[in-house]
Motif scaffolding. Structure first.
Motif, PDB file in Angstrom:
ATOM      1  N   ASP A  15      49.245  39.030  34.870  1.00  0.00           N
ATOM      2  CA  ASP A  15      48.028  39.912  35.886  1.00  0.00           C
ATOM      3  C   ASP A  15      47.279  40.444  34.192  1.00  0.00           C
ATOM      4  O   ASP A  15      48.044  40.374  33.041  1.00  0.00           O
ATOM      5  CB  ASP A  15      48.811  40.438  36.222  1.00  0.00           C
ATOM      6  CG  ASP A  15      49.802  41.253  35.757  1.00  0.00           C
ATOM      7  OD1 ASP A  15      50.165  41.277  34.427  1.00  0.00           O
ATOM      8  OD2 ASP A  15      50.804  41.971  36.608  1.00  0.00           O
ATOM      9  N   GLN A  16      46.867  40.956  34.619  1.00  0.00           N
ATOM     10  CA  GLN A  16      45.914  42.423  33.184  1.00  0.00           C
ATOM     11  C   GLN A  16      47.234  42.340  32.537  1.00  0.00           C
ATOM     12  O   GLN A  16      46.353  42.583  30.785  1.00  0.00           O
ATOM     13  CB  GLN A  16      44.949  42.860  33.029  1.00  0.00           C
ATOM     14  CG  GLN A  16      44.311  43.424  32.433  1.00  0.00           C
ATOM     15  CD  GLN A  16      43.170  42.328  32.100  1.00  0.00           C
ATOM     16  OE1 GLN A  16      42.861  41.021  31.910  1.00  0.00           O
ATOM     17  NE2 GLN A  16      43.958  42.490  30.539  1.00  0.00           N
ATOM     18  N   GLN A  35      42.614  34.383  32.442  1.00  0.00           N
ATOM     19  CA  GLN A  35      42.387  34.639  34.476  1.00  0.00           C
ATOM     20  C   GLN A  35      43.552  35.353  35.306  1.00  0.00           C
ATOM     21  O   GLN A  35      44.077  34.475  35.721  1.00  0.00           O
ATOM     22  CB  GLN A  35      42.258  33.126  35.017  1.00  0.00           C
ATOM     23  CG  GLN A  35      41.527  32.917  36.311  1.00  0.00           C
ATOM     24  CD  GLN A  35      40.205  32.665  36.243  1.00  0.00           C
ATOM     25  OE1 GLN A  35      39.623  32.553  35.128  1.00  0.00           O
ATOM     26  NE2 GLN A  35      39.882  32.910  37.735  1.00  0.00           N
ATOM     27  N   GLN A  37      45.123  37.801  37.300  1.00  0.00           N
ATOM     28  CA  GLN A  37      45.111  37.666  38.863  1.00  0.00           C
ATOM     29  C   GLN A  37      45.974  38.181  39.304  1.00  0.00           C
ATOM     30  O   GLN A  37      47.046  38.382  38.733  1.00  0.00           O
ATOM     31  CB  GLN A  37      45.104  36.832  39.876  1.00  0.00           C
ATOM     32  CG  GLN A  37      43.931  35.703  39.053  1.00  0.00           C
ATOM     33  CD  GLN A  37      43.211  34.818  40.431  1.00  0.00           C
ATOM     34  OE1 GLN A  37      44.913  34.558  41.023  1.00  0.00           O
ATOM     35  NE2 GLN A  37      42.941  33.562  40.220  1.00  0.00           N
ATOM     36  N   GLU A  39      48.048  38.258  41.857  1.00  0.00           N
ATOM     37  CA  GLU A  39      49.080  38.479  43.164  1.00  0.00           C
ATOM     38  C   GLU A  39      49.497  36.910  42.194  1.00  0.00           C
ATOM     39  O   GLU A  39      49.796  35.620  43.219  1.00  0.00           O
ATOM     40  CB  GLU A  39      48.727  37.556  44.503  1.00  0.00           C
ATOM     41  CG  GLU A  39      47.853  39.146  44.440  1.00  0.00           C
ATOM     42  CD  GLU A  39      48.530  40.108  45.345  1.00  0.00           C
ATOM     43  OE1 GLU A  39      49.431  40.002  45.422  1.00  0.00           O
ATOM     44  OE2 GLU A  39      48.503  41.035  45.291  1.00  0.00           O
ATOM     45  N   GLY A  42      47.285  34.571  38.789  1.00  0.00           N
ATOM     46  CA  GLY A  42      47.222  34.099  37.146  1.00  0.00           C
ATOM     47  C   GLY A  42      46.872  33.347  35.983  1.00  0.00           C
ATOM     48  O   GLY A  42      48.159  32.321  35.733  1.00  0.00           O
ATOM     49  N   GLU A  58      38.505  26.823  41.425  1.00  0.00           N
ATOM     50  CA  GLU A  58      39.318  26.526  42.857  1.00  0.00           C
ATOM     51  C   GLU A  58      39.130  24.778  43.362  1.00  0.00           C
ATOM     52  O   GLU A  58      38.985  24.724  44.181  1.00  0.00           O
ATOM     53  CB  GLU A  58      39.170  27.381  43.313  1.00  0.00           C
ATOM     54  CG  GLU A  58      38.618  28.842  43.072  1.00  0.00           C
ATOM     55  CD  GLU A  58      39.923  29.813  42.399  1.00  0.00           C
ATOM     56  OE1 GLU A  58      40.578  29.373  42.500  1.00  0.00           O
ATOM     57  OE2 GLU A  58      39.895  30.425  41.249  1.00  0.00           O
ATOM     58  N   ASP A  63      42.634  31.836  45.012  1.00  0.00           N
ATOM     59  CA  ASP A  63      43.227  32.619  44.184  1.00  0.00           C
ATOM     60  C   ASP A  63      44.138  31.704  43.684  1.00  0.00           C
ATOM     61  O   ASP A  63      45.594  32.278  43.093  1.00  0.00           O
ATOM     62  CB  ASP A  63      43.245  34.195  44.211  1.00  0.00           C
ATOM     63  CG  ASP A  63      44.391  33.858  45.643  1.00  0.00           C
ATOM     64  OD1 ASP A  63      45.188  32.539  46.367  1.00  0.00           O
ATOM     65  OD2 ASP A  63      45.393  34.340  46.477  1.00  0.00           O
ATOM     66  N   THR A  64      44.064  30.553  43.808  1.00  0.00           N
ATOM     67  CA  THR A  64      44.570  29.335  43.358  1.00  0.00           C
ATOM     68  C   THR A  64      44.012  28.788  42.337  1.00  0.00           C
ATOM     69  O   THR A  64      43.219  27.537  42.166  1.00  0.00           O
ATOM     70  CB  THR A  64      45.349  28.673  44.591  1.00  0.00           C
ATOM     71  OG1 THR A  64      45.826  29.218  45.778  1.00  0.00           O
ATOM     72  CG2 THR A  64      46.515  27.418  43.682  1.00  0.00           C
TER      73      THR A  64
END
Length: 202
Positions: A15-16, A35, A37, A39, A42, A58, A63-64
């Motif tokens: 994540d960020q 990238q 994400q 959840e 990422g 994708e 979101d995968t």
């Protein structure tokens, strides 16, 4: 990462905040693709090898992400890389989505180059029907075959663990070493491989 200093790095579940914390290490790489994400899906792709192109797509769900890159090692023909992390089987997520993502990634690389490698958390074991099909349709070689199972999950209980994190090769890429690294606090252990690309013909 500082200890092993790989020429190519593929990180998952970033994540960020994780990416922000990694920036001092990522600054040592000429090409970095982030990238984030929130959840768990990422990714970060970083390499010192020359990159001809790199793209996140994708394959099965928004979101995968799956990463495809074409690399140009010095003195070698271009090679392709796939970074893969399909969703695990969970309530509300059956194995069909995961299986489709794995097989889609293995059917063909974007540039259809003969030399390629793939790595990532497949959320699947190498001997499953899905990963066996992935190897067959894409002509991938599994470095575990003839060497052992090399479990990676859960990181703190490897004796009853599972080899969910894969690295596979195709074409003339020559594997020199393959190992599962020590527990570093993650729920998975990292995988490290050393291999050589074919020399370019004069």
């Amino acid at each position: 990462m500082r200890r092993y200093d790989p020429d190519l790095l593929f990180l998952m579940e970033t994540d960020q905040p994780w990416i922000d914390a990694l920036e001092p290490v990522l600054a040592q790489y000429g090409h970095v693709q982030r990238q984030p994400q929130p959840e768990a899906f990422g990714l970060v792709f970083a390499t010192r090898l020359p990159v001809l192109k790199s793209n996140v797509v994708e394959n099965t769900h928004r979101d995968t992400p799956t990463l495809y890159a074409t690399l140009q090692p010095d003195g070698s023909p271009p090679i392709e890389f796939i970074g893969l992390h399909p969703k695990p089987p969970l309530p509300g997520w059956d194995t069909e989505t995961r299986d489709e993502n794995i097989v889609n990634a293995g059917i063909q690389t974007p540039d259809r180059l003969p030399d390629a490698f793939v790595m990532g958390d497949f959320n699947d074991v190498p001997w499953s029907r899905t990963t066996t099909k992935f190897r067959a349709v894409g002509d991938w070689r599994d470095p575990r075959i003839g060497r052992g199972t090399y479990p990676t999950f859960p990181a703190d209980k490897l004796l009853p663990g599972w080899p969910l994190d894969q690295l596979m090769l195709k074409g003339e890429l020559d594997l020199r070493s393959f190992e599962v690294l020590p527990d570093n606090g993650s729920d998975h252990r990292a995988v490290l491989a050393n291999f050589c690309a074919p020399s370019r013909l004069p």
